[in-house]
Write an enzyme that holds these catalytic residues in place. Sequence first.
Site, PDB file in Angstrom:
ATOM      1  N   LYS A  11       0.821  -1.214   0.000  1.00 38.04           N
ATOM      2  CA  LYS A  11       0.000   0.000   0.000  1.00 38.04           C
ATOM      3  C   LYS A  11       0.864   1.278   0.000  1.00 38.04           C
ATOM      4  O   LYS A  11       2.076   1.223   0.289  1.00 38.04           O
ATOM      5  CB  LYS A  11      -0.919  -0.032   1.230  1.00 38.04           C
ATOM      6  CG  LYS A  11      -1.926  -1.190   1.182  1.00 38.04           C
ATOM      7  CD  LYS A  11      -2.902  -1.136   2.361  1.00 38.04           C
ATOM      8  CE  LYS A  11      -3.922  -2.260   2.293  1.00 38.04           C
ATOM      9  NZ  LYS A  11      -4.919  -2.187   3.396  1.00 38.04           N
ATOM     10  N   TYR A  51     -12.463  -2.187  -4.045  1.00 39.08           N
ATOM     11  CA  TYR A  51     -12.977  -2.359  -2.677  1.00 39.08           C
ATOM     12  C   TYR A  51     -14.513  -2.344  -2.617  1.00 39.08           C
ATOM     13  O   TYR A  51     -15.073  -2.122  -1.536  1.00 39.08           O
ATOM     14  CB  TYR A  51     -12.402  -1.273  -1.760  1.00 39.08           C
ATOM     15  CG  TYR A  51     -11.014  -1.597  -1.250  1.00 39.08           C
ATOM     16  CD1 TYR A  51     -10.770  -2.713  -0.439  1.00 39.08           C
ATOM     17  CD2 TYR A  51      -9.925  -0.788  -1.564  1.00 39.08           C
ATOM     18  CE1 TYR A  51      -9.502  -3.008   0.026  1.00 39.08           C
ATOM     19  CE2 TYR A  51      -8.642  -1.077  -1.092  1.00 39.08           C
ATOM     20  CZ  TYR A  51      -8.440  -2.188  -0.299  1.00 39.08           C
ATOM     21  OH  TYR A  51      -7.185  -2.483   0.175  1.00 39.08           O
ATOM     22  N   ASN A 114      -2.014   0.180   6.733  1.00 38.15           N
ATOM     23  CA  ASN A 114      -1.436  -1.030   7.330  1.00 38.15           C
ATOM     24  C   ASN A 114      -0.540  -1.796   6.354  1.00 38.15           C
ATOM     25  O   ASN A 114      -0.352  -3.008   6.471  1.00 38.15           O
ATOM     26  CB  ASN A 114      -2.546  -1.914   7.917  1.00 38.15           C
ATOM     27  CG  ASN A 114      -3.583  -2.322   6.886  1.00 38.15           C
ATOM     28  OD1 ASN A 114      -3.449  -2.005   5.706  1.00 38.15           O
ATOM     29  ND2 ASN A 114      -4.606  -3.029   7.313  1.00 38.15           N
ATOM     30  N   HIS A 117      -2.133  -5.512   1.578  1.00 44.69           N
ATOM     31  CA  HIS A 117      -3.427  -6.171   1.392  1.00 44.69           C
ATOM     32  C   HIS A 117      -3.160  -7.610   0.971  1.00 44.69           C
ATOM     33  O   HIS A 117      -2.210  -7.868   0.242  1.00 44.69           O
ATOM     34  CB  HIS A 117      -4.231  -5.482   0.277  1.00 44.69           C
ATOM     35  CG  HIS A 117      -5.342  -6.334  -0.265  1.00 44.69           C
ATOM     36  ND1 HIS A 117      -6.588  -6.363   0.313  1.00 44.69           N
ATOM     37  CD2 HIS A 117      -5.379  -7.227  -1.290  1.00 44.69           C
ATOM     38  CE1 HIS A 117      -7.349  -7.231  -0.350  1.00 44.69           C
ATOM     39  NE2 HIS A 117      -6.635  -7.760  -1.326  1.00 44.69           N
ATOM     40  N   GLU A 128      -9.596 -10.967  -7.525  1.00 44.49           N
ATOM     41  CA  GLU A 128      -8.638  -9.868  -7.353  1.00 44.49           C
ATOM     42  C   GLU A 128      -7.439  -9.988  -8.298  1.00 44.49           C
ATOM     43  O   GLU A 128      -6.925  -8.978  -8.787  1.00 44.49           O
ATOM     44  CB  GLU A 128      -8.173  -9.810  -5.894  1.00 44.49           C
ATOM     45  CG  GLU A 128      -9.301  -9.380  -4.955  1.00 44.49           C
ATOM     46  CD  GLU A 128      -8.866  -9.273  -3.511  1.00 44.49           C
ATOM     47  OE1 GLU A 128      -9.634  -8.701  -2.715  1.00 44.49           O
ATOM     48  OE2 GLU A 128      -7.759  -9.753  -3.157  1.00 44.49           O
TER      49      GLU A 128
HETATM   50  P1  ATP Z   1      -7.008  -6.296   3.385  1.00 47.87           P
HETATM   51  O1  ATP Z   1      -8.346  -6.587   2.742  1.00 47.87           O
HETATM   52  O2  ATP Z   1      -6.438  -4.932   2.994  1.00 47.87           O
HETATM   53  O3  ATP Z   1      -6.027  -7.396   3.223  1.00 47.87           O
HETATM   54  P2  ATP Z   1      -8.106  -7.063   5.919  1.00 47.87           P
HETATM   55  O4  ATP Z   1      -8.746  -8.193   5.165  1.00 47.87           O
HETATM   56  O5  ATP Z   1      -7.256  -7.382   7.100  1.00 47.87           O
HETATM   57  O6  ATP Z   1      -7.236  -6.180   4.954  1.00 47.87           O
HETATM   58  P3  ATP Z   1     -10.635  -5.690   5.704  1.00 47.87           P
HETATM   59  O7  ATP Z   1     -11.671  -5.817   6.765  1.00 47.87           O
HETATM   60  O8  ATP Z   1     -10.817  -6.429   4.415  1.00 47.87           O
HETATM   61  O9  ATP Z   1      -9.214  -6.024   6.360  1.00 47.87           O
HETATM   62  O10 ATP Z   1     -10.463  -4.132   5.400  1.00 47.87           O
HETATM   63  C1  ATP Z   1      -9.839  -3.699   4.207  1.00 47.87           C
HETATM   64  C2  ATP Z   1      -8.924  -2.554   4.536  1.00 47.87           C
HETATM   65  O11 ATP Z   1      -9.721  -1.463   4.977  1.00 47.87           O
HETATM   66  C3  ATP Z   1      -7.933  -2.786   5.681  1.00 47.87           C
HETATM   67  O12 ATP Z   1      -6.756  -3.418   5.287  1.00 47.87           O
HETATM   68  C4  ATP Z   1      -7.653  -1.369   6.139  1.00 47.87           C
HETATM   69  O13 ATP Z   1      -6.720  -0.733   5.271  1.00 47.87           O
HETATM   70  C5  ATP Z   1      -9.019  -0.713   5.973  1.00 47.87           C
HETATM   71  N1  ATP Z   1      -9.801  -0.758   7.218  1.00 47.87           N
HETATM   72  C6  ATP Z   1     -10.376  -1.842   7.783  1.00 47.87           C
HETATM   73  N2  ATP Z   1     -11.020  -1.519   8.915  1.00 47.87           N
HETATM   74  C7  ATP Z   1     -10.844  -0.174   9.066  1.00 47.87           C
HETATM   75  C8  ATP Z   1     -11.270   0.790  10.034  1.00 47.87           C
HETATM   76  N3  ATP Z   1     -12.009   0.432  11.083  1.00 47.87           N
HETATM   77  N4  ATP Z   1     -10.883   2.071   9.857  1.00 47.87           N
HETATM   78  C9  ATP Z   1     -10.138   2.461   8.791  1.00 47.87           C
HETATM   79  N5  ATP Z   1      -9.722   1.602   7.841  1.00 47.87           N
HETATM   80  C10 ATP Z   1     -10.054   0.300   7.967  1.00 47.87           C
HETATM   81 MG    MG Z   2      -9.870  -7.913   3.334  1.00 40.36          MG
END
Ligand code: ATP
Ligand code: MG
Length: 140
Positions: A11, A51, A114, A117, A128
Amino acid sequence: MAVERTLSIIKPDATCRDLTGRINARFEESGLHIVAQKRIRMTLGVAEKFYEVHRRRSFFDDLCAFMASGPVVVQVLEGEDAIARNREIMGATNPDNAEEKTIRRDFGESIEANSVHGSDSLETAAREIAFFFSDIEIVG
Ligand code: ATP
Ligand code: MG
């Protein structure tokens, strides 16, 4: 266990701090092969499409703006159990909750920024990967 492919994205928070090489080393040291990779800048529209499943979440607009705010490295990782394995290496979504020695614990700045992804299921991985790569761009 089976050989799988998963989509990974480094990211903008990580590309901007020149962490691409260090993050790629984590994958390669864990037995995940980088079989496709390109550095791109997503438009807001592309981020929103990628997304789409999160459209109704409160963080959707911020997340899409963040993903379009700088370069990302999209890549396909291949290996035994690659989808779950990559999620282990990444760590929990919130870096504060991620286990030691995971990418998000070591490099993540916040729950949004974070650093990486990773696809969360076989079905998501197929969707994806096809979103960013054609078959001839993936070389195992
Ligand atoms: P990713 O899909 O990016 O691998 P993940 O599966 O751990 O991460 P998801 O729940 O799919 O998490 O959320 C997608 C992304 O949205 C997260 O990686 C983060 O960047 C963002 N995100 C998730 N929860 C929050 C939140 N509460 N506040 C802000 N951003 C968030
Ligand atoms: Mg995810």
